[in-house]
Design a protein around this motif. Sequence first.
Motif, short mmCIF file in Angstrom:
data_model
loop_
_atom_site.label_atom_id
_atom_site.label_comp_id
_atom_site.label_asym_id
_atom_site.label_seq_id
_atom_site.Cartn_x
_atom_site.Cartn_y
_atom_site.Cartn_z
N LEU A 1 27.92 35.11 -7.69
CA LEU A 1 26.87 34.64 -8.60
C LEU A 1 27.15 35.05 -10.05
O LEU A 1 26.39 34.71 -10.95
CB LEU A 1 25.51 35.18 -8.17
CG LEU A 1 24.95 34.59 -6.87
CD1 LEU A 1 23.72 35.38 -6.42
CD2 LEU A 1 24.60 33.13 -7.07
N TYR B 1 27.78 38.46 -11.13
CA TYR B 1 27.29 39.80 -11.45
C TYR B 1 28.20 40.84 -10.82
O TYR B 1 29.00 40.53 -9.93
CB TYR B 1 25.86 40.00 -10.92
CG TYR B 1 24.89 38.99 -11.45
CD1 TYR B 1 24.30 39.15 -12.70
CD2 TYR B 1 24.56 37.85 -10.72
CE1 TYR B 1 23.42 38.21 -13.21
CE2 TYR B 1 23.68 36.91 -11.21
CZ TYR B 1 23.11 37.09 -12.45
OH TYR B 1 22.24 36.16 -12.95
N GLU C 1 14.94 37.17 -14.29
CA GLU C 1 15.44 35.93 -13.71
C GLU C 1 16.75 36.16 -12.96
O GLU C 1 16.98 35.56 -11.91
CB GLU C 1 15.63 34.86 -14.80
CG GLU C 1 14.34 34.32 -15.38
CD GLU C 1 13.71 35.24 -16.42
OE1 GLU C 1 14.40 36.14 -16.97
OE2 GLU C 1 12.50 35.09 -16.68
N ASP C 2 17.61 37.03 -13.50
CA ASP C 2 18.86 37.37 -12.81
C ASP C 2 18.56 38.01 -11.46
O ASP C 2 19.17 37.67 -10.45
CB ASP C 2 19.70 38.34 -13.65
CG ASP C 2 20.19 37.74 -14.96
OD1 ASP C 2 20.47 36.53 -14.99
OD2 ASP C 2 20.29 38.49 -15.95
N CYS C 3 17.62 38.94 -11.44
CA CYS C 3 17.25 39.63 -10.20
C CYS C 3 16.65 38.66 -9.19
O CYS C 3 16.93 38.74 -7.99
CB CYS C 3 16.27 40.77 -10.49
SG CYS C 3 17.00 42.09 -11.47
N GLU C 4 15.83 37.72 -9.66
CA GLU C 4 15.24 36.72 -8.77
C GLU C 4 16.31 35.84 -8.14
O GLU C 4 16.27 35.54 -6.94
CB GLU C 4 14.24 35.84 -9.53
CG GLU C 4 12.96 36.55 -9.90
CD GLU C 4 12.05 35.68 -10.76
OE1 GLU C 4 12.43 34.54 -11.13
OE2 GLU C 4 10.95 36.16 -11.10
N LYS C 5 17.27 35.42 -8.94
CA LYS C 5 18.36 34.56 -8.47
C LYS C 5 19.16 35.27 -7.37
O LYS C 5 19.43 34.68 -6.32
CB LYS C 5 19.26 34.21 -9.67
CG LYS C 5 20.45 33.35 -9.37
CD LYS C 5 21.07 32.96 -10.70
CE LYS C 5 22.56 32.96 -10.66
NZ LYS C 5 23.16 32.63 -11.95
N VAL C 6 19.50 36.53 -7.59
CA VAL C 6 20.27 37.29 -6.61
C VAL C 6 19.42 37.54 -5.36
O VAL C 6 19.91 37.44 -4.24
CB VAL C 6 20.78 38.61 -7.22
CG1 VAL C 6 21.40 39.50 -6.17
CG2 VAL C 6 21.77 38.32 -8.33
N THR C 7 18.14 37.84 -5.54
CA THR C 7 17.24 38.09 -4.40
C THR C 7 17.19 36.88 -3.48
O THR C 7 17.30 37.01 -2.26
CB THR C 7 15.82 38.45 -4.90
OG1 THR C 7 15.90 39.63 -5.69
CG2 THR C 7 14.87 38.66 -3.74
N ARG C 8 17.01 35.68 -4.05
CA ARG C 8 16.94 34.46 -3.22
C ARG C 8 18.21 34.27 -2.40
O ARG C 8 18.15 33.99 -1.20
CB ARG C 8 16.69 33.25 -4.11
CG ARG C 8 15.25 33.11 -4.57
CD ARG C 8 14.98 31.74 -5.17
NE ARG C 8 15.78 31.46 -6.35
CZ ARG C 8 15.47 31.83 -7.60
NH1 ARG C 8 14.35 32.49 -7.81
NH2 ARG C 8 16.25 31.51 -8.60
N GLN C 9 19.36 34.45 -3.03
CA GLN C 9 20.63 34.28 -2.31
C GLN C 9 20.80 35.34 -1.23
O GLN C 9 21.27 35.05 -0.13
CB GLN C 9 21.81 34.32 -3.29
CG GLN C 9 21.92 33.09 -4.15
CD GLN C 9 22.15 31.83 -3.32
OE1 GLN C 9 22.92 31.83 -2.37
NE2 GLN C 9 21.47 30.76 -3.67
#
Length: 193
Positions: A14, A16, A52-60
């Motif tokens: 992603l 990071y 938003e970065d944390c949300e994106k990683v959390t979903r994946q």
Amino acid sequence: MAWQDAVEQTVTGLGYDLVELERSAGGLLRVTIDLPWEPSLAGGAEQFVTVEDCEKVTRQLQFLLEVESVEYKRLEVGSPGIDRPLRNERDFERFAGQVVDITLKAPIGATGSGVAVTRKKFRGTLERNADGTGWQVVWADEPKLKPGQKVGKNRPPAPVHALGFVLDELREARLAPIVSFKGRGAPSPQGGA
């Protein structure tokens, strides 16, 4: 592939860096991410992990952990914070010149240096060794001033100490959590811990 490797692969895929992966009692799975550092961009504006970065990683990661059948009760994805751990050579290069806290695996055992023989913890400015093969922490053991106390002109400067080390000698290294409410200027180095 172990689920830890799958988490790291997903996070790096992603865009990071995976700083820490921690699983604690009670079912908490904590994943710490950061934006990749490029030496060519050093000196530019520092970028920070956003919500938003944390949300994106959390979903994946939720999808991945379900596929890998990893049992957890709560997933927490966050940024490293002001006391970020330093894990590898790249981290040390990135934060050279910053104040760090290090803990050695074994005491230094030097007598006659003004440093306690059993001392393992140090706080100082991280620098590359003069020969370029390792790292050093530089600090001055200045006594703390009381609020409003003035420093005399004739007061001798505190002796400066330097401790050289290689990464294999470290148990832990972290950025020193120094907070300044006077803006984003570079913090001044503080005495040893």
